[in-house]
Every structure is written in C-alpha cells, then in structure tokens.
Design an enzyme around this catalytic site. Structure first.
Site, PDB file in Angstrom:
ATOM      1  N   ARG A   1       0.841  -1.439   0.071  1.00  0.00           N
ATOM      2  CA  ARG A   1      -0.034   0.017   0.140  1.00  0.00           C
ATOM      3  C   ARG A   1       0.572   1.371  -0.094  1.00  0.00           C
ATOM      4  NH1 ARG A   1      -5.243   0.106   2.204  1.00  0.00           N
ATOM      5  NH2 ARG A   1      -4.609   1.813   3.789  1.00  0.00           N
TER       6      ARG A   1
ATOM      7  N   CYS B   1      11.330  29.116  28.095  1.00  0.00           N
ATOM      8  CA  CYS B   1      12.442  29.560  28.107  1.00  0.00           C
ATOM      9  C   CYS B   1      13.080  30.167  29.718  1.00  0.00           C
ATOM     10  CB  CYS B   1      12.808  30.594  27.094  1.00  0.00           C
ATOM     11  SG  CYS B   1      13.012  29.948  25.444  1.00  0.00           S
TER      12      CYS B   1
ATOM     13  N   VAL C   1       2.595  30.098  32.132  1.00  0.00           N
ATOM     14  CA  VAL C   1       1.119  30.333  32.036  1.00  0.00           C
ATOM     15  C   VAL C   1       0.563  30.476  33.249  1.00  0.00           C
ATOM     16  CG1 VAL C   1      -1.212  29.275  31.453  1.00  0.00           C
ATOM     17  CG2 VAL C   1       0.766  28.847  29.918  1.00  0.00           C
TER      18      VAL C   1
ATOM     19  N   GLY D   1       0.541  17.445  17.533  1.00  0.00           N
ATOM     20  CA  GLY D   1      -0.029  18.243  18.336  1.00  0.00           C
ATOM     21  C   GLY D   1       0.414  18.966  19.587  1.00  0.00           C
TER      22      GLY D   1
ATOM     23  N   HIS E   1      10.962  19.400  25.318  1.00  0.00           N
ATOM     24  CA  HIS E   1      10.332  19.193  26.500  1.00  0.00           C
ATOM     25  C   HIS E   1       9.696  17.939  26.488  1.00  0.00           C
ATOM     26  CE1 HIS E   1       6.848  21.151  25.187  1.00  0.00           C
ATOM     27  NE2 HIS E   1       6.218  20.537  26.070  1.00  0.00           N
TER      28      HIS E   1
ATOM     29  N   GLU F   1       0.090  -4.879  28.780  1.00  0.00           N
ATOM     30  CA  GLU F   1       1.344  -5.191  28.816  1.00  0.00           C
ATOM     31  C   GLU F   1       1.880  -5.874  30.118  1.00  0.00           C
ATOM     32  OE1 GLU F   1       5.555  -3.061  28.125  1.00  0.00           O
ATOM     33  OE2 GLU F   1       3.737  -2.264  26.811  1.00  0.00           O
TER      34      GLU F   1
ATOM     35  N   HIS G   1       7.532   3.156  28.764  1.00  0.00           N
ATOM     36  CA  HIS G   1       6.718   1.931  29.400  1.00  0.00           C
ATOM     37  C   HIS G   1       7.186   1.249  30.564  1.00  0.00           C
ATOM     38  CE1 HIS G   1       3.636   1.077  25.776  1.00  0.00           C
ATOM     39  NE2 HIS G   1       4.096   2.198  25.531  1.00  0.00           N
TER      40      HIS G   1
ATOM     41  N   HIS H   1      10.973  -0.279  28.812  1.00  0.00           N
ATOM     42  CA  HIS H   1      11.414   0.134  27.675  1.00  0.00           C
ATOM     43  C   HIS H   1      10.718   1.353  27.185  1.00  0.00           C
ATOM     44  CE1 HIS H   1       7.701  -2.088  26.702  1.00  0.00           C
ATOM     45  NE2 HIS H   1       7.783  -1.495  25.575  1.00  0.00           N
TER      46      HIS H   1
ATOM     47  N   GLU I   1      -8.453   0.739  11.403  1.00  0.00           N
ATOM     48  CA  GLU I   1      -8.126   1.110  12.774  1.00  0.00           C
ATOM     49  C   GLU I   1      -9.318   1.559  13.700  1.00  0.00           C
ATOM     50  OE1 GLU I   1      -4.438   1.615  10.227  1.00  0.00           O
ATOM     51  OE2 GLU I   1      -6.578   2.380   9.977  1.00  0.00           O
TER      52      GLU I   1
END
Length: 341
Positions: free
Chosen positions: A22, A49, A55, A153, A160, A176, A275, A289, A309
């Site tokens: 594909r 910075c 904020v 996003g 950071h 897991e 994880h 990991h 999906e």
C-alpha cells in the site's frame, strides 16, 4: 506484488495487519506541507525559556540544565466524591501530579541534538522524578512522554516532555503487564527479553546496540518507523537502571533520534513514551522500555487511522518493518544539522 500478512503483537495481545504494497499506491489526499524554520536559541514569548513567565504566572529560573515544574493537568485537588452516573455507567476519581521537564535552556536544541551527557542527565532527572513520585500517596503509575512536532499536536516547540503521575494505570500498560506475567509463568523469562532475543536471531530490524542497551523496529511494528529502545536487563522502571546502564541507554536513544532526523534531513516528529510498571503493587514480568511512534510514513505523508483501525479495531501497517529498519540503519552518522549550529 500485493502481500497481506498478520503479525502478532505480544505486548498488546493483538494482530497487526502488514500490507506493505500500500505504500506505493498513488496518493492524492492531504499532505503535511513545509518544514518550520529553525527557532531561535531563546524566544522571549516562550513560557518554557529561562527567565520567562509561565502560563501560571510563575517565572522560570535561569536554569542551565534540565528544568522540572508542576503543570495543571491531573492534580491532588481533583474531586474525590463524584455523582453516580445513570444506568450501567461508572466513574471514579482521577488524581495525581502533572509536570513538565525542559531538556535544556536552549529553545532550538532537540533531544536528538543533545550530546550523550545531556541525554544521560535527562534520564537521571527521570530517575529522580520516579523516586519522588513513587512515594506520593496519590500516585500508582507514572507516564513520561514527549510529543514532538506540530503534526502530533505539540503546543510549545521548546524541547520538553511531560509527566503524568496518576492514581490509575493506563490501559496499554495494564495489557502489557498482564501479558508479561502470563509469559513469565509459561517461559520463566521476561516477555520483552524474548522479543529482543527474537530480534537478535533475525537481525534485520536491529537499529543500534551499545553495551547494555538495544534499539530495533519490532517485527510487529504498527507505524512505519516505530522503534523500541530497551535495556537488556529487565527492570520494572527506569529507576532500576544502574548508572552505566543508564548511560548506555542514553547513547542508544541519541543514536536513534539522529537517524530519525537524518532520514529526511528534517526534525522528525514522534510520540515517545516510557513503558514502565506501576510504582505500587506486583510488577513481576515487566521489562521497562521506551517506544517511539513516528506518525509519518513519507516525508510529507501522515499515517492516517481510518476504517481498519477506528472502524475495525486492527492496526494496518502500510510498510514493511524490515525495509524501514534498513532505511534507519543507513541514516547514521553525525546529526545533519551539526555542521550549521
């Protein structure tokens, strides 16, 4: 030639559909256009910075290394008593601590562009955070992650990551953890250790190794350049690493991120997630990991989640993990921007 295959993802206990043919089909849909210019080393309008106002109104110190501060997302002030929902629905309190970790004072230096000492210093910061948060009464699990790039996003380009320390364990980790316990009962070994052994036996998808750490595109990769970085010795969280193991891991992380950027000579977007096992309770069978999930499958083309999906619940990979690993192996060397800094 068209080729369809399903590959078992043992950590998520689900099948991944691999349909690499594909990738070559014509594409006339939306693309990610253009690359942002390199930002300045300091941005007066950036709330991350040094010396700038955040904020919240607090002022950042003139920090010179990693810098950690609380950021309201989840918090200890979350409501403990919730009104019961109607019918069969359920709810429960969500409390915890949210923090931001700036990698360095430089607004323009990504994790890929830090030296090994800088990456190791960040990993040591993560270890200190784990030790502190593990004894917090409202914390059961600590998710450390980075969203890099506008296409995933990210709200501020200053390099950071974030820490969500919560009173619940995230779903993927629960799956897991259960899979790891079942595997260690059957085989007597860590599930990820057997994944690593299988990758070494095949050899084609290994990206980098350094001492006690390894990086590879897994056999069951869902995204085109999905990469796992892991210590060879199973530990439940990053805090379990010795200093030498942590530095080996830092070297491999840096190696992988340089390959990402060098691949298309551009800052490579990704979602990075540590994880780790929950900080409280039974952690047997878990192998810490780091997973990198890059959303691009071509320089300007996102991997879109669509019918298979979202509608069907099975991830469809448009690329071959073996081919993508070969591309990353060929993209090594110095960072492509190292000569212009």
């Amino acid at each position: 030639m068209a080729s369809w295959e399903e590959r078992w993802h043992p950590l998520r206990e689900e099948w991944v559909i691999v349909a690499a043919h594909r990738q070559s089909r014509p594409w006339s849909g939306a693309e990610v256009t253009g690359q942002p210019p390199r930002p300045p080393a300091y941005d007066a309008g950036c709330y991350l910075c040094p010396g700038n106002a955040r904020v919240s109104g607090a002022t950042n110190p003139a920090y010179t290394g990693t810098f950690v501060f609380d950021h309201p997302c989840v918090g200890v002030a979350a409501p403990r008593e919730l009104p019961p929902p109607a019918g069969i629905y359920r709810s429960r309190p969500a409390t915890g601590v949210a923090r931001v970790v700036c990698y360095s004072p430089r607004h323009d230096v990504t994790l890929a562009e830090l030296d090994v000492d800088g990456v190791d210093s960040l990993l040591a910061t993560w270890q200190r955070q784990m030790r502190e948060l593990a004894v917090h009464p409202d914390v059961e699990f600590v998710l450390i992650f980075e969203n890099k790039g506008e296409v995933v996003g990210v709200s501020n380009p200053h390099p950071h990551c974030q820490i969500y320390a919560t009173n619940f364990t995230f779903k993927y980790i629960e799956t897991e953890l259960a899979a790891g316990r079942q595997h260690i009962e059957r085989a007597g070994r860590s599930l990820l250790a057997d994944v690593i052994a299988s990758e070494r036996q095949d050899g084609r998808r290994i990206i980098a190794e350094h001492g006690s750490a390894i990086a590879f595109v897994p056999y069951f990769a869902r995204y085109a350049y999905e990469t796992y970085v892991a210590p060879l010795r199973p530990v439940a969280t990053i805090d379990g690493l010795r200093d030498d193991e942590r530095r080996d891991l830092a070297a491999v992380i840096r190696d992988v991120l340089i390959r990402f950027d060098n691949l298309w000579q551009m800052p490579f977007p990704y979602v990075m997630a540590l994880h780790q096992a929950p900080v409280k309770g039974d952690t047997s069978g878990f192998h810490f990991h780091i997973e990198f999930h890059p959303p691009l499958r071509r320089p300007n083309l996102l991997k879109y989640l669509a019918g298979p999906e979202i509608g069907g619940g099975n991830f469809l990979s448009d690329t071959s993990p073996e081919e993508k690993a070969a591309e990353l192996r060929a993209a090594g060397g110095a960072h492509y921007r190292s000569t212009i800094r």
